[in-house]
Design a protein around this motif. Structure first.
Motif, PDB file in Angstrom:
ATOM      1  N   MET A   1       0.729  -1.812   0.202  1.00 61.00           N
ATOM      2  CA  MET A   1      -0.404  -0.655   0.253  1.00 61.00           C
ATOM      3  C   MET A   1       1.257   1.096  -0.007  1.00 61.00           C
ATOM      4  O   MET A   1       1.532   0.828   0.508  1.00 61.00           O
ATOM      5  CB  MET A   1      -1.033   0.176   1.105  1.00 61.00           C
ATOM      6  CG  MET A   1      -2.213   1.051   1.335  1.00 61.00           C
ATOM      7  SD  MET A   1      -2.735   0.837   2.783  1.00 61.00           S
ATOM      8  CE  MET A   1      -4.071   2.309   2.151  1.00 61.00           C
ATOM      9  N   ILE A   2       0.372   2.020  -0.985  1.00 61.06           N
ATOM     10  CA  ILE A   2       1.088   3.715  -0.593  1.00 61.06           C
ATOM     11  C   ILE A   2       0.197   4.975  -0.503  1.00 61.06           C
ATOM     12  O   ILE A   2      -0.740   4.892  -0.945  1.00 61.06           O
ATOM     13  CB  ILE A   2       1.725   4.163  -2.279  1.00 61.06           C
ATOM     14  CG1 ILE A   2       2.337   2.927  -2.905  1.00 61.06           C
ATOM     15  CG2 ILE A   2       1.814   4.988  -2.083  1.00 61.06           C
ATOM     16  CD1 ILE A   2       2.199   3.653  -4.589  1.00 61.06           C
ATOM     17  N   LYS A   3       0.873   5.003   1.107  1.00 59.69           N
ATOM     18  CA  LYS A   3       0.285   6.737   1.520  1.00 59.69           C
ATOM     19  C   LYS A   3       1.541   8.093   1.488  1.00 59.69           C
ATOM     20  O   LYS A   3       1.783   7.775   1.830  1.00 59.69           O
ATOM     21  CB  LYS A   3      -0.643   6.443   2.989  1.00 59.69           C
ATOM     22  CG  LYS A   3      -1.028   5.373   3.181  1.00 59.69           C
ATOM     23  CD  LYS A   3      -1.192   5.123   4.366  1.00 59.69           C
ATOM     24  CE  LYS A   3      -2.926   3.984   5.015  1.00 59.69           C
ATOM     25  NZ  LYS A   3      -3.189   4.051   6.673  1.00 59.69           N
ATOM     26  N   VAL A   4       0.485   8.159   0.942  1.00 64.48           N
ATOM     27  CA  VAL A   4       0.985  10.076   0.104  1.00 64.48           C
ATOM     28  C   VAL A   4       0.205  10.962   0.903  1.00 64.48           C
ATOM     29  O   VAL A   4      -1.466  11.457   1.135  1.00 64.48           O
ATOM     30  CB  VAL A   4       1.268  10.379  -1.138  1.00 64.48           C
ATOM     31  CG1 VAL A   4       1.761  11.902  -1.585  1.00 64.48           C
ATOM     32  CG2 VAL A   4       1.887   9.384  -1.338  1.00 64.48           C
ATOM     33  N   ASN A  80      10.741  -3.180  -0.301  1.00 61.77           N
ATOM     34  CA  ASN A  80       9.519  -3.476  -0.797  1.00 61.77           C
ATOM     35  C   ASN A  80       8.898  -2.794  -1.944  1.00 61.77           C
ATOM     36  O   ASN A  80       7.726  -2.700  -2.241  1.00 61.77           O
ATOM     37  CB  ASN A  80       8.272  -2.696   0.375  1.00 61.77           C
ATOM     38  CG  ASN A  80       8.546  -3.695   1.829  1.00 61.77           C
ATOM     39  OD1 ASN A  80       7.829  -4.771   1.534  1.00 61.77           O
ATOM     40  ND2 ASN A  80       9.147  -2.992   2.539  1.00 61.77           N
ATOM     41  N   LEU A  81       9.112  -2.196  -3.121  1.00 60.53           N
ATOM     42  CA  LEU A  81       9.341  -1.489  -3.743  1.00 60.53           C
ATOM     43  C   LEU A  81      10.102  -1.616  -5.507  1.00 60.53           C
ATOM     44  O   LEU A  81      11.533  -1.834  -5.320  1.00 60.53           O
ATOM     45  CB  LEU A  81       9.547  -0.030  -3.745  1.00 60.53           C
ATOM     46  CG  LEU A  81       9.528   1.639  -4.491  1.00 60.53           C
ATOM     47  CD1 LEU A  81       7.606   0.926  -5.385  1.00 60.53           C
ATOM     48  CD2 LEU A  81       9.516   2.562  -4.735  1.00 60.53           C
ATOM     49  N   GLY A  82       9.641  -2.233  -6.403  1.00 65.09           N
ATOM     50  CA  GLY A  82       9.927  -2.590  -7.276  1.00 65.09           C
ATOM     51  C   GLY A  82       9.589  -1.166  -8.233  1.00 65.09           C
ATOM     52  O   GLY A  82       7.972  -0.282  -8.414  1.00 65.09           O
ATOM     53  N   PHE A  83      10.917   0.695  -9.036  1.00 67.89           N
ATOM     54  CA  PHE A  83      10.438   1.797  -9.445  1.00 67.89           C
ATOM     55  C   PHE A  83      11.314   1.917 -10.934  1.00 67.89           C
ATOM     56  O   PHE A  83      12.097   1.348 -10.769  1.00 67.89           O
ATOM     57  CB  PHE A  83      11.335   2.450  -8.510  1.00 67.89           C
ATOM     58  CG  PHE A  83      11.170   3.747  -9.628  1.00 67.89           C
ATOM     59  CD1 PHE A  83       9.825   4.751  -9.529  1.00 67.89           C
ATOM     60  CD2 PHE A  83      12.522   4.431  -9.505  1.00 67.89           C
ATOM     61  CE1 PHE A  83       9.553   5.884  -9.672  1.00 67.89           C
ATOM     62  CE2 PHE A  83      12.486   6.207 -10.162  1.00 67.89           C
ATOM     63  CZ  PHE A  83      11.481   6.755 -10.164  1.00 67.89           C
ATOM     64  N   VAL A 158       5.031  -3.920  -3.687  1.00 72.11           N
ATOM     65  CA  VAL A 158       4.588  -2.108  -4.676  1.00 72.11           C
ATOM     66  C   VAL A 158       5.918  -1.711  -5.644  1.00 72.11           C
ATOM     67  O   VAL A 158       7.020  -2.262  -6.007  1.00 72.11           O
ATOM     68  CB  VAL A 158       4.827  -1.302  -3.833  1.00 72.11           C
ATOM     69  CG1 VAL A 158       4.018   0.153  -4.090  1.00 72.11           C
ATOM     70  CG2 VAL A 158       3.951  -1.542  -2.334  1.00 72.11           C
ATOM     71  N   MET A 159       4.549  -1.670  -7.106  1.00 75.17           N
ATOM     72  CA  MET A 159       5.341  -1.508  -8.583  1.00 75.17           C
ATOM     73  C   MET A 159       4.873  -0.109  -8.552  1.00 75.17           C
ATOM     74  O   MET A 159       3.403   0.230  -8.508  1.00 75.17           O
ATOM     75  CB  MET A 159       4.909  -2.188  -9.426  1.00 75.17           C
ATOM     76  CG  MET A 159       5.256  -3.924  -9.205  1.00 75.17           C
ATOM     77  SD  MET A 159       7.001  -4.031  -8.905  1.00 75.17           S
ATOM     78  CE  MET A 159       7.380  -3.834 -10.436  1.00 75.17           C
ATOM     79  N   SER A 187      -2.034  -9.619  -6.585  1.00 81.91           N
ATOM     80  CA  SER A 187      -2.166  -9.022  -5.631  1.00 81.91           C
ATOM     81  C   SER A 187      -1.334  -7.466  -5.286  1.00 81.91           C
ATOM     82  O   SER A 187      -1.079  -7.493  -4.072  1.00 81.91           O
ATOM     83  CB  SER A 187      -2.429 -10.200  -4.448  1.00 81.91           C
ATOM     84  OG  SER A 187      -3.291 -10.148  -4.364  1.00 81.91           O
ATOM     85  N   LYS A 188      -0.741  -7.344  -6.102  1.00 80.42           N
ATOM     86  CA  LYS A 188       0.548  -5.675  -5.877  1.00 80.42           C
ATOM     87  C   LYS A 188      -0.246  -4.536  -5.750  1.00 80.42           C
ATOM     88  O   LYS A 188      -1.562  -4.488  -7.053  1.00 80.42           O
ATOM     89  CB  LYS A 188       1.051  -5.953  -6.820  1.00 80.42           C
ATOM     90  CG  LYS A 188       2.917  -7.738  -7.074  1.00 80.42           C
ATOM     91  CD  LYS A 188       3.907  -7.645  -7.689  1.00 80.42           C
ATOM     92  CE  LYS A 188       4.343  -8.472  -7.791  1.00 80.42           C
ATOM     93  NZ  LYS A 188       5.043  -8.447  -6.670  1.00 80.42           N
ATOM     94  N   CYS A 189       0.013  -4.108  -4.999  1.00 80.11           N
ATOM     95  CA  CYS A 189      -0.334  -2.038  -5.314  1.00 80.11           C
ATOM     96  C   CYS A 189       0.388  -1.541  -6.616  1.00 80.11           C
ATOM     97  O   CYS A 189       2.073  -1.415  -6.300  1.00 80.11           O
ATOM     98  CB  CYS A 189      -0.047  -1.824  -3.900  1.00 80.11           C
ATOM     99  SG  CYS A 189       0.186  -0.307  -4.139  1.00 80.11           S
ATOM    100  N   VAL A 190      -0.021  -0.695  -7.342  1.00 84.26           N
ATOM    101  CA  VAL A 190       0.023  -0.235  -8.886  1.00 84.26           C
ATOM    102  C   VAL A 190       0.198   1.146  -8.775  1.00 84.26           C
ATOM    103  O   VAL A 190      -1.134   1.815  -8.795  1.00 84.26           O
ATOM    104  CB  VAL A 190       0.388  -1.305  -9.550  1.00 84.26           C
ATOM    105  CG1 VAL A 190       0.193  -0.653 -10.954  1.00 84.26           C
ATOM    106  CG2 VAL A 190       0.429  -2.883  -9.603  1.00 84.26           C
TER     107      VAL A 190
END
Length: 255
Positions: A1-4, A80-83, A158-159, A187-190
């Motif tokens: 999950m991403i929270k900004v 936890n992140l793929g960028f 997360v991607m 189920s990844k967050c994209v």
């Protein structure tokens, strides 16, 4: 999950004032969801994504990746992140397989697991014909596929894709789009950015519109249509840009 939350990034101008590339941005992206950051070139999309990937430090505000604070827990965020960015550097003297393997080892992944993941992704993205060629001899689309596998070799939850299909031919772009959809199925967050309206329509569960560093609005395509009274995403985007411009003009007169 991403929270900004209220994220801002400013850069100094020659006259001593500050230019805000990102100005008070807030949004969320959940697991098994594709969220599109939609805006014209220079809107603040890439800056936002570089902040989330810990490339840039924010001037103010906060953000979390899978519960990890981007400022306090940068290492855990990267794990936890793929960028994927359009200007991701590749080492031309290595083959695609060698390059990906190198990054897998940096993440502490065993060679056996690296080989398994490369085999899976090579099949999915149709890479077997060029995986062992030196990167300097690959086309733009081939290089983009190598960059994708490099960015997800550690299988992050997360991607983040920054303009993932920019400059690609139609067949390669379709492969990238299919891969993004598969990330959601797993189920990844994209979170992906684009200025291409049709791409946002085809892929996004929710669309976050950004303009001049500020969020204009966000919602599903159906919600945006209902709220704006427009049908085409192009017209919806222009509707909110005009609304933003009118509000900005009113504020300028007030001060």
């Amino acid at each position: 999950m991403i929270k900004v939350n209220n994220l801002s990034k400013s850069f100094p101008k020659k006259d001593g004032s500050q230019f805000f590339a990102v100005d008070g941005v807030s949004f969320e992206a959940r697991d098994a969801e594709i969220v599109c950051l939609l805006g014209v070139n220079g809107a603040g999309k890439t800056t936002t994504m570089r902040i989330l990937s810990t490339v840039f430090q924010p001037s103010s505000g906060s953000a979390e990746i899978m519960g990890w604070d981007i400022k306090k827990n940068a290492q855990q965020v990267r794990e936890n992140l793929g960028f994927l960015s359009g200007d991701t550097g590749l080492y031309n003297r290595l083959s695609g397989r060698e390059f990906i393997t190198y990054f897998g080892r940096l993440y502490g992944i065993s060679d056996t697991t690296i080989a398994q993941r490369i085999a899976e992704m090579a099949e999915l993205l149709d890479m077997n014909d060029f995986l062992d060629k030196k990167i300097e001899f690959l086309s733009t689309g081939m290089k983009q596929k190598v960059s994708i596998v490099r960015s997800i070799i550690h299988d992050p939850p997360v991607m983040i894709f920054d303009e993932p299909t920019a400059g690609l031919d139609i067949l390669t772009a379709r492969n990238i789009v299919a891969f993004i959809r598969q990330c959601k199925q797993r189920s990844k967050c994209v979170l992906f950015s684009t200025h291409i309206m049709r791409e946002a329509e085809r892929l996004a569960d929710r669309i976050v519109m950004i303009h001049k560093g500020k969020i204009l609005t966000e919602g599903t395509l159906e919600t945006l249509r209902e709220d704006s009274g427009q049908t085409d995403l192009d017209d919806i985007f222009v509707f909110y840009v005009n609304q933003f411009s009118d509000e900005t003009e009113v504020l300028a007169h007030e001060f």
